[in-house]
Design an enzyme around this catalytic site. Structure first.
Site, short mmCIF file in Angstrom:
data_model
loop_
_atom_site.label_atom_id
_atom_site.label_comp_id
_atom_site.label_asym_id
_atom_site.label_seq_id
_atom_site.Cartn_x
_atom_site.Cartn_y
_atom_site.Cartn_z
CE LYS A 21 -3.52 5.16 1.61
NZ LYS A 21 -2.21 4.54 1.35
CG ASP A 26 -1.72 1.32 1.28
OD1 ASP A 26 -2.66 1.45 0.48
OD2 ASP A 26 -1.39 2.21 2.10
CE1 TYR A 71 0.86 7.98 3.23
CE2 TYR A 71 1.36 5.93 2.13
CZ TYR A 71 0.54 6.67 2.94
OH TYR A 71 -0.57 6.10 3.49
#
Length: 336
Positions: free
Chosen positions: A77, A46, A51
């Protein structure tokens, strides 16, 4: 498709730390950590553009893009589009402060519209070096990043990202979608909608040994009733349950440090590891499909696998309940 059917096992790998969360991680250390996860059988990864402004996706992609695409499950995401220009201002990450101050210098567009969702997916595929995604989470439409304006962001996502991802799922482009958040309320709101429903959700930090009461009040009963499953992110509560000093991405307050001390004393009494207790607690709820601790050192992967498989005596769970260290409503591995 249920998350249990889709995910290859109960333990995945969360890549937020690879975006230089809290500290600058050398590239070779980051790569060795991903390779260690692969070599030890982890097959669910994931990540997110947020990030490190794309850094985690880049680092993950350097390894998994060389593996057969059908041999692993990949989620990322939407909600942040990484721009080519350099950020000259101090980014506003709400409660999360300078979480990724050591990440890439790129400017980030925070947007959950249909167009931004398409752009976000396109950028992720490029950074990861793959041709498709399995799961897409709608990222951080919650109070911790937006304060009182979170409902506006939710509405932007409902009319934008939700509809795009529902269409992509129906077309077979992705296999599942849901929310990836640190708060329960956006998921509760989504589950109450009449519109196309999510396949699951990634809840970070809200179903751990240290913090689970709120999720048990409303969200998890709703999810269980609707057959919607959860991936547990942040099972070590930002590190405090794994020997670190952070809780909720900040230095842990005295009350949390004291509770962790009590938990450690109980695990030591029973001769088990606190990481084992943390992982196995998070997986004990019927809604939990997988847990995805993060790591920045190769040795942590073996520790997580060992924690997942460690034999914990029923007496520990009974003592945990008796000490008031877990909610009476929390399911425990041995039904204590």
């Amino acid at each position: 498709m249920s998350l249990t059917d889709l995910l290859p096992g109960k333990l995945g790998f969360g890549t937020a730390p690879l975006g230089n969360m809290f500290r600058a991680i050398p590239d070779d250390e980051a790569r060795a950590t991903v390779e260690a996860a692969w070599d030890q059988g982890i097959r669910y990864y994931d990540t997110a553009p947020f990030y490190g402004a794309g850094l985690a996706e880049q680092r993950l992609g350097q390894v998994i893009s060389t593996r057969p695409r059908d041999s692993y499950v990949l989620s990322t995401k939407v909600g942040r589009v990484i721009l080519d220009e350099v950020e000259t201002d101090v980014p506003d990450f709400g409660e999360k402060g300078g979480l990724f101050e050591h990440g890439n210098p790129n400017k980030i567009l925070h947007e959950w519209t249909a167009d931004a969702t398409e752009r976000s997916i396109e950028g992720s595929l490029k950074r990861l070096g793959v041709d498709r995604l399995d799961i897409v989470w709608v990222h951080d439409i919650a109070q911790d990043f937006h304060g009182d304006a979170w409902i506006q962001k939710f509405e932007e996502a409902r009319t934008g990202a939700f509809r795009v991802l529902s269409r992509l799922r129906d077309e077979g482009v992705i296999k599942a979608w849901g929310l990836g958040v640190n708060k329960t309320e956006p998921i509760e709101l989504t589950l109450a909608l009449d519109e196309p429903q999510p396949d699951g959700f990634l809840l970070a930090g809200r179903y751990t040994l240290l913090d689970h009461e709120h999720a048990l009040e409303r969200l998890l009963p709703m999810a269980q009733e609707q057959g919607v499953e959860m991936v547990v992110g942040g099972p070590y509560s930002s590190g405090i349950l794994a020997g670190g000093s952070h809780f909720e991405y900040q230095q842990a307050p005295p009350a949390i440090i004291e509770k962790v001390s009590r938990l450690k004393a109980l695990t030591e009494k029973h001769g088990i590891g606190i990481k084992a207790a943390a992982l196995q607690f998070s997986l004990a709820h019927p809604v939990s499909a997988a847990v995805i601790p993060g790591a920045t050192r190769p040795s942590r992967i073996a520790e997580d696998l060992s924690a997942l498989n460690e034999r914990i005596p029923a007496a520990f769970w009974h003592d945990l309940r008796a000490a008031g260290l877990v909610s009476p409503a929390a399911p425990l591995p041995d039904a204590a």
